[in-house]
Design a protein around this motif. Sequence first.
Motif, PDB file in Angstrom:
ATOM      1  N   ASP A  44      46.905  36.769  43.356  1.00 46.80           N
ATOM      2  CA  ASP A  44      45.485  36.937  43.652  1.00 46.80           C
ATOM      3  C   ASP A  44      45.176  38.422  43.754  1.00 46.80           C
ATOM      4  OD1 ASP A  44      42.858  36.275  44.227  1.00 46.80           O
ATOM      5  OD2 ASP A  44      43.217  36.213  46.381  1.00 46.80           O
ATOM      6  N   THR A  59      40.279  37.351  43.145  1.00 47.57           N
ATOM      7  CA  THR A  59      39.964  37.156  41.728  1.00 47.57           C
ATOM      8  C   THR A  59      39.974  35.669  41.423  1.00 47.57           C
ATOM      9  OG1 THR A  59      42.314  37.524  41.247  1.00 47.57           O
ATOM     10  CG2 THR A  59      40.807  39.345  40.823  1.00 47.57           C
ATOM     11  N   ARG A  82      41.831  36.708  36.783  1.00 42.34           N
ATOM     12  CA  ARG A  82      43.272  36.894  37.016  1.00 42.34           C
ATOM     13  C   ARG A  82      44.029  36.885  35.694  1.00 42.34           C
ATOM     14  NH1 ARG A  82      46.127  32.432  40.655  1.00 42.34           N
ATOM     15  NH2 ARG A  82      45.419  31.146  38.913  1.00 42.34           N
TER      16      ARG A  82
END
Length: 307
Positions: free
Chosen positions: A25, A70, A75
Amino acid sequence: MTLHTDWRAIPLEARGAAAALGNFDGVHLGHVHLLRALHAARPDLPLSVVTFEPHPREFFRPQDPPLRLTLPPVRARLLAEHNVQHVFQLPFDDEFSHLTPEAFVDQVLHRALGVRHVACGADFAFGHRRQGDTDFLRRRLEALGIGLTVVPALSDIGGPFSSSRIRRLLQEGYPERAAEELGRPWFISGIVAHGDKRGRLLGFPTANIPLGRHIEPARGVYAITVRLPDGRVLPGVANIGRRPTINDNQESRVEAHLFDFSGDLYGQELEVTLHKLLREERRFNGLEELKAQISLDAAEARAFFER
């Protein structure tokens, strides 16, 4: 980069990769450190990532506030920018959450994905109730002829770089410090939604973007830049919060005013980058006082970018 979301149907050309394990993340500098260590260990293999969707904490604690730095498409894009060729985005559902550590290694990593080398952080835990650790992972992978690199965390004087540390910086109102640990400024991506047009009446039309599953940073007014779908990046000012002066009790949102811009952005996806918190959210005595403050905020944001 190829995104794979069904681990039971991985094509032959995606097998045989070196895989980094984790949630990734934010794809911050600690994650980049892990990817580089994996590539250094096995430069002969395609670089891949094994990650999970939703984030396990989202699955187990859906009542908690959103935590994402994200969302999955961003990502994947950021991982591709770091030369990741395959992203194995494993659906984290009830069935998956009950996989034993043995099943995760044997059924998922070995049989389904066919990985040849694995890298993870020293604190990586997996399997039902997080019963698997790196010692177990090493033993099981070795028995299957798969290599393992356990990568020490990238750290500074404040400790290891982590997604939770970056979230805390954003919640405390320090996007510039979060950017240092991400290796890039933090941005919110989302679709512009229709609002109540109140910003236009105040002389500052805004693009309204719900935070959705993004973590909510400190509420207040920020100097921002906005990336438009055509690639242009424009400076502006944004309020993030619930508009206490208007008291509409709606969910927190980003209300972004782009300097020297006119056009229809409804339904378009924007990236709003936070550069600096100019002031915290507060209530004003009516719309005229609010309008005067917005003018001051816009002037301060312009001055920020001029500097």
